[in-house]
Design a protein around this motif. Structure first.
Motif, PDB file in Angstrom:
ATOM      1  N   UNK A  41      39.155  14.514  13.017  1.00 44.32           N
ATOM      2  CA  UNK A  41      39.100  13.066  12.874  1.00 44.32           C
ATOM      3  C   UNK A  41      40.292  12.390  13.533  1.00 44.32           C
ATOM      4  N   UNK A  42      41.481  12.947  13.330  1.00 42.89           N
ATOM      5  CA  UNK A  42      42.678  12.392  13.965  1.00 42.89           C
ATOM      6  C   UNK A  42      42.553  12.473  15.485  1.00 42.89           C
ATOM      7  N   UNK A  43      42.029  13.594  15.981  1.00 44.27           N
ATOM      8  CA  UNK A  43      41.833  13.776  17.423  1.00 44.27           C
ATOM      9  C   UNK A  43      40.856  12.733  17.976  1.00 44.27           C
ATOM     10  N   UNK A  44      39.784  12.480  17.249  1.00 44.16           N
ATOM     11  CA  UNK A  44      38.806  11.475  17.681  1.00 44.16           C
ATOM     12  C   UNK A  44      39.458  10.096  17.799  1.00 44.16           C
ATOM     13  N   UNK A  45      40.293   9.746  16.835  1.00 44.93           N
ATOM     14  CA  UNK A  45      40.963   8.452  16.880  1.00 44.93           C
ATOM     15  C   UNK A  45      41.871   8.354  18.105  1.00 44.93           C
ATOM     16  N   UNK A  46      42.623   9.402  18.360  1.00 43.70           N
ATOM     17  CA  UNK A  46      43.553   9.365  19.494  1.00 43.70           C
ATOM     18  C   UNK A  46      42.818   9.298  20.825  1.00 43.70           C
ATOM     19  N   UNK A  47      41.650   9.940  20.908  1.00 47.65           N
ATOM     20  CA  UNK A  47      40.882   9.900  22.152  1.00 47.65           C
ATOM     21  C   UNK A  47      40.466   8.482  22.515  1.00 47.65           C
ATOM     22  N   UNK A  48      40.186   7.665  21.519  1.00 49.58           N
ATOM     23  CA  UNK A  48      39.777   6.296  21.807  1.00 49.58           C
ATOM     24  C   UNK A  48      40.936   5.307  21.735  1.00 49.58           C
ATOM     25  N   UNK A  49      42.157   5.865  21.621  1.00 51.46           N
ATOM     26  CA  UNK A  49      43.338   5.022  21.694  1.00 51.46           C
ATOM     27  C   UNK A  49      43.792   4.416  20.386  1.00 51.46           C
ATOM     28  N   UNK A  50      43.225   4.828  19.278  1.00 58.38           N
ATOM     29  CA  UNK A  50      43.625   4.304  17.965  1.00 58.38           C
ATOM     30  C   UNK A  50      44.770   5.123  17.391  1.00 58.38           C
ATOM     31  N   UNK A  51      45.568   4.481  16.581  1.00 57.90           N
ATOM     32  CA  UNK A  51      46.727   5.131  15.984  1.00 57.90           C
ATOM     33  C   UNK A  51      46.411   5.592  14.568  1.00 57.90           C
ATOM     34  N   UNK A  52      46.895   6.778  14.221  1.00 55.04           N
ATOM     35  CA  UNK A  52      46.809   7.283  12.850  1.00 55.04           C
ATOM     36  C   UNK A  52      48.195   7.765  12.445  1.00 55.04           C
ATOM     37  N   UNK A  53      48.741   7.269  11.337  1.00 60.23           N
ATOM     38  CA  UNK A  53      50.116   7.636  10.959  1.00 60.23           C
ATOM     39  C   UNK A  53      50.302   9.156  10.831  1.00 60.23           C
ATOM     40  N   UNK A  54      51.336   9.656  11.486  1.00 56.36           N
ATOM     41  CA  UNK A  54      51.639  11.090  11.415  1.00 56.36           C
ATOM     42  C   UNK A  54      51.959  11.497   9.985  1.00 56.36           C
ATOM     43  N   UNK A  55      52.590  10.603   9.230  1.00 53.05           N
ATOM     44  CA  UNK A  55      52.966  10.919   7.854  1.00 53.05           C
ATOM     45  C   UNK A  55      51.745  11.261   7.004  1.00 53.05           C
TER      46      UNK A  55
END
Length: 301
Positions: A41-55
Motif C-alpha cells: 500500500x505504501x509503495x502504491x502511494x509513492x508510485x502515484x506521488x502521494x506521501x505516507x508518513x515514515x513514522x
C-alpha cells in the motif's frame, strides 16, 4: 513423565529466544502477509506521488507486528505453556502494547487511499455499519477489554488453553482483537464512527488502571495455582510454579500501570496537536474574513 518433561523443556534463557524460534505457525504467516500488504500500500502511494508518513510505517511494522512476532514466533512463544510469567508477557504485548502501535500505523486509512472503487466502497460500508459502531463504541470495547482476562483466568478456560493448541492460538488472536478494539478508538488515526473527545478517552484509560491492579495482585496473592496441576506436572527442576506465579502477577500489575501512564501521555500529546491544528484553522479562517472585509472596503472606496 515428569522426568521426560523436565528433559524435554530446557531452562528458559535469553539464548532460547533465538534458538527456539517457530516460523511454521499460522500467526507467523499472518504477520508476513500483513506486513507485505502494508508495504504494498505504501509503495502504491509513492508510485502515484502521494506521501505516507515514515513514522506510521515504522510503528506498524516495528513495535506493532514486530511486537506480536517477538512474543509468539520467537523462543518466548515456545515457553508460553511452560511458565505463567512468559504467558503474562505475551498477554501484555498482545493486548496492551502491540495494538497501540498497530493503531498508530493507520492501516485502514492506508487501505482507503490505495484500494480501487468496489473494495474501497465495501470497506467504507463496513466502517459505517451498525456492527462497527457497536464494537468500536468505547464503553463496549472497555467492557470487553477489562472483563476478558478475569473470564480467562478465573474459569476453566485457561486450563483448556494449556491443553489444546487450537484454544491456545485462539486466545492469542483474541488478545490482539480485544486490544485493537479498545485502543483503536482511543489513539488510532483511522476514521471510526462515534469517536469520543480526548478528555473522555483519557478518563476511560484512567478507569482501566484499577482492573489491572486488582488482577495482578490477585494473581500474586492467590492460594491456588492457575492452570491447576498443569505447571507442577511438567516436573521442571529449574522453575518453581508458585514463585513464577508471583512474578506473573507482578508483570501484569506493573505492566498494566506502565502502559496506562504511557497511553495517557500519548493522548495528551494528540490532544495538544489537535488543539494546535484547530487554532491554526481558526487563524486561517479569521485571516480570510479580514481579507474579504479589506477587499469590500477597497471596492466601496
Amino acid at each position: 513423565m515428569a522426568d521426560v518433561a523436565a528433559i524435554a523443556v530446557p531452562p528458559f534463557t535469553v539464548s532460547a529466544l533465538f534458538t527456539e524460534i517457530q516460523l511454521t505457525s499460522w500467526l507467523a504467516l499472518t504477520l508476513v502477509v500483513a506486513a507485505g500488504l502494508y508495504l504494498y500500500g505504501v509503495h502504491r502511494l509513492r508510485l502515484r506521488g502521494d506521501r505516507w508518513p515514515v513514522s506510521r510505517t515504522v510503528l506498524f511494522l516495528g513495535p506493532g507486528l514486530g511486537g506480536i512476532a517477538a512474543v509468539t514466533v520467537s523462543g518466548l512463544g515456545a515457553y508460553d505453556t511452560t511458565l505463567l510469567s512468559v504467558h503474562m508477557v505475551q498477554h501484555m504485548v498482545l493486548s496492551m502494547i502491540a495494538p497501540i502501535f498497530l493503531a498508530l500505523g493507520a492501516p485502514v486509512t492506508l487501505a482507503l487511499r490505495t484500494l480501487p472503487g468496489d473494495p474501497r466502497r465495501r470497506l467504507l460500508a463496513v466502517l459505517h455499519s451498525r456492527y462497527a459502531r457497536v464494537v468500536t463504541f468505547p464503553l463496549v470495547a472497555f467492557g470487553v477489554f477489562v472483563i476478558n482476562p478475569f473470564v480467562l483466568y478465573f474459569t476453566d478456560l485457561y486450563r483448556l488453553t494449556l491443553e489444546s493448541s487450537l484454544a491456545h492460538e485462539f486466545v492469542h488472536a483474541h488478545f490482539i482483537m480485544t486490544g485493537c478494539l479498545f485502543f483503536w478508538p482511543l489513539v488510532g488515526l483511522d476514521p471510526l464512527p462515534g469517536r469520543w473527545p480526548y478528555p473522555a478517552r483519557a478518563l476511560l484509560m484512567v478507569l482501566s488502571v484499577p482492573f489491572h491492579t486488582v488482577l495482578g495482585l490477585t494473581v500474586m496473592q492467590s492460594s491456588t495455582l492457575f492452570g491447576g496441576d498443569w505447571y507442577p506436572s511438567l516436573g521442571l527442576t529449574w522453575a518453581d510454579p508458585w514463585a513464577d506465579q508471583e512474578v506473573a502477577g507482578g508483570i501484569l500489575w506493573a505492566g498494566g500501570e506502565f502502559v496506562s501512564v504511557t497511553m495517557l501521555a500519548v493522548l495528551v500529546v494528540q490532544w495538544m496537536r489537535q488543539s494546535e491544528r484547530e487554532a491554526r484553522r481558526i487563524d486561517r479562517e479569521l485571516d480570510r474574513q479580514e481579507a474579504r472585509q479589506a477587499r469590500a472596503v477597497a471596492a466601496a472606496d
